[in-house]
Design a protein around this motif. Structure first.
Motif, PDB file in Angstrom:
ATOM      1  N   UNK A  16       0.547  -1.544   0.108  1.00 25.92           N
ATOM      2  CA  UNK A  16       0.073  -0.228  -0.004  1.00 25.92           C
ATOM      3  C   UNK A  16       1.225   1.134  -0.221  1.00 25.92           C
ATOM      4  N   UNK A  17       2.138   1.466   0.489  1.00 24.28           N
ATOM      5  CA  UNK A  17       2.500   2.478   1.012  1.00 24.28           C
ATOM      6  C   UNK A  17       3.519   2.507  -0.764  1.00 24.28           C
ATOM      7  N   UNK A  18       4.276   1.998  -0.907  1.00 30.14           N
ATOM      8  CA  UNK A  18       4.835   1.550  -2.185  1.00 30.14           C
ATOM      9  C   UNK A  18       3.680   2.271  -3.309  1.00 30.14           C
ATOM     10  N   UNK A  19       2.813   2.065  -3.437  1.00 33.14           N
ATOM     11  CA  UNK A  19       1.577   2.422  -4.904  1.00 33.14           C
ATOM     12  C   UNK A  19       1.076   3.490  -4.332  1.00 33.14           C
ATOM     13  N   UNK A  20       1.120   4.297  -2.720  1.00 33.08           N
ATOM     14  CA  UNK A  20       0.895   5.639  -2.580  1.00 33.08           C
ATOM     15  C   UNK A  20       2.197   5.394  -2.835  1.00 33.08           C
ATOM     16  N   UNK A  21       3.155   5.991  -2.762  1.00 35.50           N
ATOM     17  CA  UNK A  21       4.458   6.170  -2.780  1.00 35.50           C
ATOM     18  C   UNK A  21       5.077   7.202  -4.402  1.00 35.50           C
ATOM     19  N   UNK A  22       4.537   5.516  -5.103  1.00 37.33           N
ATOM     20  CA  UNK A  22       4.015   5.625  -6.811  1.00 37.33           C
ATOM     21  C   UNK A  22       3.087   6.427  -7.167  1.00 37.33           C
ATOM     22  N   UNK A  23       2.029   6.906  -6.659  1.00 38.03           N
ATOM     23  CA  UNK A  23       1.188   7.497  -7.137  1.00 38.03           C
ATOM     24  C   UNK A  23       1.556   9.683  -6.673  1.00 38.03           C
ATOM     25  N   UNK A  24       2.019   9.103  -5.934  1.00 41.33           N
ATOM     26  CA  UNK A  24       2.700  10.572  -5.285  1.00 41.33           C
ATOM     27  C   UNK A  24       4.283  10.942  -6.058  1.00 41.33           C
ATOM     28  N   UNK A  25       4.326  10.110  -5.998  1.00 39.79           N
ATOM     29  CA  UNK A  25       6.020  10.432  -7.095  1.00 39.79           C
ATOM     30  C   UNK A  25       5.250  10.860  -8.415  1.00 39.79           C
ATOM     31  N   UNK A  26       4.306   9.944  -8.922  1.00 49.85           N
ATOM     32  CA  UNK A  26       4.317  10.271 -10.522  1.00 49.85           C
ATOM     33  C   UNK A  26       4.139  11.929 -10.498  1.00 49.85           C
ATOM     34  N   UNK A  46       5.309  15.109 -12.200  1.00 45.78           N
ATOM     35  CA  UNK A  46       5.192  15.673 -13.427  1.00 45.78           C
ATOM     36  C   UNK A  46       5.393  16.682 -13.079  1.00 45.78           C
ATOM     37  N   UNK A  47       4.669  17.289 -11.899  1.00 43.99           N
ATOM     38  CA  UNK A  47       5.197  18.559 -12.085  1.00 43.99           C
ATOM     39  C   UNK A  47       5.869  19.919 -12.581  1.00 43.99           C
ATOM     40  N   UNK A  48       7.362  18.700 -12.371  1.00 43.36           N
ATOM     41  CA  UNK A  48       8.632  19.492 -12.134  1.00 43.36           C
ATOM     42  C   UNK A  48       8.425  19.002 -13.639  1.00 43.36           C
ATOM     43  N   UNK A  49       8.105  18.211 -14.233  1.00 41.37           N
ATOM     44  CA  UNK A  49       8.348  18.332 -16.214  1.00 41.37           C
ATOM     45  C   UNK A  49       7.929  19.194 -15.773  1.00 41.37           C
ATOM     46  N   UNK A  50       6.167  19.844 -16.406  1.00 42.01           N
ATOM     47  CA  UNK A  50       4.997  20.628 -16.882  1.00 42.01           C
ATOM     48  C   UNK A  50       6.902  22.052 -16.092  1.00 42.01           C
ATOM     49  N   UNK A  51       6.967  22.264 -15.470  1.00 38.47           N
ATOM     50  CA  UNK A  51       8.178  23.626 -15.195  1.00 38.47           C
ATOM     51  C   UNK A  51       9.501  23.635 -15.224  1.00 38.47           C
ATOM     52  N   UNK A  52       9.754  22.006 -16.226  1.00 38.88           N
ATOM     53  CA  UNK A  52      10.207  22.492 -17.497  1.00 38.88           C
ATOM     54  C   UNK A  52      10.772  22.586 -18.426  1.00 38.88           C
ATOM     55  N   UNK A  53       9.031  22.711 -19.062  1.00 42.35           N
ATOM     56  CA  UNK A  53       8.742  22.629 -19.816  1.00 42.35           C
ATOM     57  C   UNK A  53       9.182  21.693 -20.695  1.00 42.35           C
TER      58      UNK A  53
END
Length: 225
Positions: free
Chosen positions: A21-31, A35-42
Protein backbone atom coordinates in the motif's frame (compact mmCIF):
# COMPACT_ATOMS: atom_id res chain seq x y z
CA UNK A 1 -7.19 -24.02 7.49
CA UNK A 2 -7.29 -20.59 5.83
CA UNK A 3 -8.20 -18.84 9.09
CA UNK A 4 -5.45 -20.72 10.90
CA UNK A 5 -2.92 -19.78 8.21
CA UNK A 6 -3.91 -16.11 8.41
CA UNK A 7 -3.68 -16.10 12.20
CA UNK A 8 -0.30 -17.85 12.31
CA UNK A 9 1.18 -15.60 9.64
CA UNK A 10 -0.66 -12.38 10.46
CA UNK A 11 2.41 -10.31 11.33
CA UNK A 12 4.21 -10.99 8.05
CA UNK A 13 1.02 -10.65 6.01
CA UNK A 14 0.02 -7.31 7.56
CA UNK A 15 3.45 -5.80 7.06
CA UNK A 16 3.55 -7.19 3.53
CA UNK A 17 0.25 -5.46 2.75
CA UNK A 18 1.41 -2.24 4.40
CA UNK A 19 4.51 -2.36 2.22
CA UNK A 20 2.45 -2.77 -0.95
CA UNK A 21 0.00 0.00 0.00
CA UNK A 22 2.76 2.46 0.87
CA UNK A 23 4.74 1.58 -2.26
CA UNK A 24 1.60 2.24 -4.31
CA UNK A 25 1.07 5.53 -2.48
CA UNK A 26 4.68 6.51 -3.09
CA UNK A 27 4.26 5.73 -6.81
CA UNK A 28 1.11 7.85 -7.11
CA UNK A 29 2.53 10.80 -5.17
CA UNK A 30 5.92 10.56 -6.83
CA UNK A 31 4.33 10.44 -10.27
CA UNK A 32 2.42 13.65 -9.54
CA UNK A 33 5.53 15.43 -8.24
CA UNK A 34 7.60 14.24 -11.19
CA UNK A 35 5.04 15.50 -13.70
CA UNK A 36 4.78 18.85 -11.92
CA UNK A 37 8.55 19.20 -12.34
CA UNK A 38 8.29 18.15 -15.98
CA UNK A 39 5.73 20.88 -16.65
CA UNK A 40 7.82 23.43 -14.75
CA UNK A 41 10.79 22.52 -16.95
CA UNK A 42 8.71 22.98 -20.10
CA UNK A 43 8.47 19.25 -20.78
CA UNK A 44 5.47 17.00 -21.22
CA UNK A 45 4.11 14.74 -18.44
CA UNK A 46 4.91 11.03 -18.51
CA UNK A 47 2.69 8.01 -17.97
CA UNK A 48 2.65 6.04 -14.73
CA UNK A 49 4.32 3.10 -16.47
CA UNK A 50 7.18 5.24 -17.68
CA UNK A 51 7.59 6.82 -14.26
CA UNK A 52 7.76 3.42 -12.56
CA UNK A 53 10.66 2.43 -14.81
CA UNK A 54 12.44 5.77 -14.43
CA UNK A 55 15.67 6.32 -12.54
CA UNK A 56 13.93 8.87 -10.30
CA UNK A 57 11.47 6.29 -8.94
CA UNK A 58 14.05 3.54 -8.62
CA UNK A 59 16.55 5.67 -6.70
CA UNK A 60 13.88 6.83 -4.26
CA UNK A 61 12.89 3.22 -3.54
CA UNK A 62 16.42 1.80 -3.41
CA UNK A 63 17.81 4.45 -1.08
CA UNK A 64 15.19 3.56 1.52
CA UNK A 65 15.65 -0.17 1.13
CA UNK A 66 19.42 -0.05 1.54
CA UNK A 67 19.22 2.00 4.73
CA UNK A 68 16.65 -0.35 6.27
CA UNK A 69 18.70 -3.45 5.53
CA UNK A 70 21.88 -1.76 6.74
CA UNK A 71 20.07 -1.08 10.03
CA UNK A 72 19.02 -4.72 10.40
CA UNK A 73 22.43 -6.05 9.34
CA UNK A 74 24.32 -3.91 11.84
CA UNK A 75 21.84 -4.62 14.63
CA UNK A 76 22.07 -8.38 14.03
CA UNK A 77 25.87 -8.39 13.96
CA UNK A 78 26.60 -5.87 16.72
CA UNK A 79 24.21 -7.45 19.22
CA UNK A 80 26.32 -10.61 19.11
CA UNK A 81 29.00 -8.74 21.08
CA UNK A 82 27.52 -5.47 22.36
CA UNK A 83 24.96 -5.13 25.17
CA UNK A 84 22.72 -2.45 26.64
CA UNK A 85 21.96 -2.84 30.32
CA UNK A 86 18.22 -2.92 30.98
CA UNK A 87 17.15 -3.30 27.33
CA UNK A 88 15.10 -6.23 25.99
CA UNK A 89 16.84 -5.55 22.64
CA UNK A 90 20.11 -6.72 24.22
CA UNK A 91 21.44 -10.10 25.27
CA UNK A 92 22.08 -10.62 28.96
CA UNK A 93 25.25 -8.88 30.08
CA UNK A 94 27.22 -12.11 30.61
CA UNK A 95 26.14 -13.83 27.38
CA UNK A 96 28.08 -11.89 24.75
CA UNK A 97 29.76 -13.73 21.89
CA UNK A 98 28.83 -16.65 19.65
CA UNK A 99 27.72 -18.88 22.57
CA UNK A 100 28.32 -22.62 22.99
CA UNK A 101 27.12 -25.36 20.62
CA UNK A 102 24.90 -26.63 23.42
CA UNK A 103 23.16 -23.30 23.85
CA UNK A 104 22.83 -22.87 20.08
CA UNK A 105 21.53 -26.46 19.67
CA UNK A 106 23.93 -27.44 16.88
CA UNK A 107 25.97 -30.58 16.18
CA UNK A 108 25.46 -33.24 18.86
CA UNK A 109 23.10 -30.89 20.73
CA UNK A 110 20.67 -30.51 17.82
CA UNK A 111 17.08 -31.58 18.44
CA UNK A 112 14.90 -33.82 16.29
CA UNK A 113 13.14 -30.81 14.83
CA UNK A 114 16.31 -28.76 14.32
CA UNK A 115 17.15 -27.72 10.73
CA UNK A 116 19.15 -30.40 8.91
CA UNK A 117 22.19 -28.13 8.53
CA UNK A 118 22.28 -27.54 12.31
CA UNK A 119 23.12 -31.23 12.63
CA UNK A 120 25.77 -31.10 9.89
CA UNK A 121 29.45 -30.27 10.20
CA UNK A 122 31.65 -27.85 8.31
CA UNK A 123 30.50 -25.29 5.78
CA UNK A 124 26.79 -26.10 5.97
CA UNK A 125 26.63 -25.41 9.68
CA UNK A 126 28.71 -22.23 9.28
CA UNK A 127 26.37 -20.97 6.56
CA UNK A 128 23.25 -21.70 8.62
CA UNK A 129 24.84 -20.13 11.69
CA UNK A 130 25.45 -16.88 9.80
CA UNK A 131 22.64 -17.00 7.24
CA UNK A 132 20.56 -14.13 8.66
CA UNK A 133 23.47 -11.69 8.70
CA UNK A 134 24.67 -12.84 5.27
CA UNK A 135 21.27 -12.36 3.64
CA UNK A 136 20.59 -9.00 5.31
CA UNK A 137 24.08 -7.79 4.40
CA UNK A 138 23.69 -9.08 0.86
CA UNK A 139 20.37 -7.30 0.35
CA UNK A 140 21.93 -4.09 1.69
CA UNK A 141 24.83 -4.30 -0.78
CA UNK A 142 22.53 -5.07 -3.72
CA UNK A 143 20.09 -2.27 -2.87
CA UNK A 144 23.00 0.14 -2.31
CA UNK A 145 24.32 -0.75 -5.76
CA UNK A 146 20.84 -0.31 -7.22
CA UNK A 147 20.61 3.11 -5.56
CA UNK A 148 23.97 4.17 -6.98
CA UNK A 149 23.16 2.97 -10.51
CA UNK A 150 19.71 4.58 -10.56
CA UNK A 151 21.10 7.63 -8.80
CA UNK A 152 23.80 8.31 -11.37
CA UNK A 153 21.22 7.95 -14.14
CA UNK A 154 18.85 10.43 -12.49
CA UNK A 155 21.74 12.77 -11.67
CA UNK A 156 22.98 12.74 -15.26
CA UNK A 157 19.50 13.44 -16.59
CA UNK A 158 19.51 16.62 -14.51
CA UNK A 159 23.05 17.43 -15.59
CA UNK A 160 22.13 17.16 -19.27
CA UNK A 161 18.92 19.17 -18.83
CA UNK A 162 21.05 21.94 -17.31
CA UNK A 163 23.66 21.56 -20.12
CA UNK A 164 26.34 20.26 -17.79
CA UNK A 165 28.68 17.32 -18.23
CA UNK A 166 27.41 13.91 -17.02
CA UNK A 167 29.52 11.96 -14.54
CA UNK A 168 30.62 8.33 -14.42
CA UNK A 169 29.30 5.87 -11.86
CA UNK A 170 32.55 6.13 -9.89
CA UNK A 171 32.37 9.89 -10.15
CA UNK A 172 28.82 9.91 -8.81
CA UNK A 173 29.94 8.01 -5.70
CA UNK A 174 31.87 11.08 -4.56
CA UNK A 175 29.13 13.54 -5.47
CA UNK A 176 27.34 15.33 -2.59
CA UNK A 177 24.01 14.25 -4.17
CA UNK A 178 24.79 10.58 -3.54
CA UNK A 179 25.96 11.04 0.04
CA UNK A 180 23.14 13.45 0.87
CA UNK A 181 20.63 10.80 -0.21
CA UNK A 182 22.52 8.07 1.63
CA UNK A 183 23.37 9.73 4.93
CA UNK A 184 19.95 11.30 5.50
CA UNK A 185 18.55 7.75 5.57
CA UNK A 186 21.35 6.22 7.61
CA UNK A 187 21.15 8.77 10.40
CA UNK A 188 17.42 8.22 10.83
CA UNK A 189 17.86 4.44 11.00
CA UNK A 190 20.65 4.66 13.58
CA UNK A 191 18.60 7.08 15.68
CA UNK A 192 15.60 4.72 15.56
CA UNK A 193 17.64 1.72 16.73
CA UNK A 194 19.33 3.69 19.51
CA UNK A 195 15.95 5.05 20.65
CA UNK A 196 14.42 1.56 20.72
CA UNK A 197 17.32 0.09 22.68
CA UNK A 198 17.40 2.90 25.27
CA UNK A 199 13.70 3.80 25.62
CA UNK A 200 12.76 0.13 26.14
CA UNK A 201 14.84 0.20 29.33
CA UNK A 202 12.27 2.45 31.01
CA UNK A 203 9.12 2.19 28.89
CA UNK A 204 6.82 -0.80 28.41
CA UNK A 205 4.24 -2.09 25.94
CA UNK A 206 2.17 -4.82 27.54
CA UNK A 207 2.05 -8.00 25.46
CA UNK A 208 4.76 -7.01 23.00
CA UNK A 209 7.87 -9.20 22.60
CA UNK A 210 9.78 -5.98 21.94
CA UNK A 211 9.10 -4.88 25.53
CA UNK A 212 9.98 -6.25 28.94
CA UNK A 213 7.09 -7.43 31.11
CA UNK A 214 5.45 -4.39 32.70
CA UNK A 215 6.64 -5.27 36.19
CA UNK A 216 10.26 -6.04 35.28
CA UNK A 217 12.96 -3.93 36.88
CA UNK A 218 14.53 -1.25 34.71
CA UNK A 219 17.88 -3.04 35.09
CA UNK A 220 16.53 -6.37 33.75
CA UNK A 221 18.43 -7.13 30.55
CA UNK A 222 17.50 -9.49 27.73
CA UNK A 223 14.03 -10.16 29.13
CA UNK A 224 11.10 -10.10 26.70
CA UNK A 225 7.40 -9.69 27.43
Amino acid sequence: MTRRFLRENSLGLVFGLLFLFTLLGQAVAGHAVFNDQQVADGLGPVSMGRYLTSADFMVDVAENWQSEYLQFFLFIMLTVWLVQKGSPESKKLDETGLESDERQKVGPYAKDDSPAWAKADGLRRVLLSNSLGLVMGGIFVLSWLAQSVAGVSAFNERQLSERQEPVSWAGYLVEPDFWNRTLQNWQSEFLAVASMAVLSIYLRQRGSPESKPVGSAHTSTGVEG
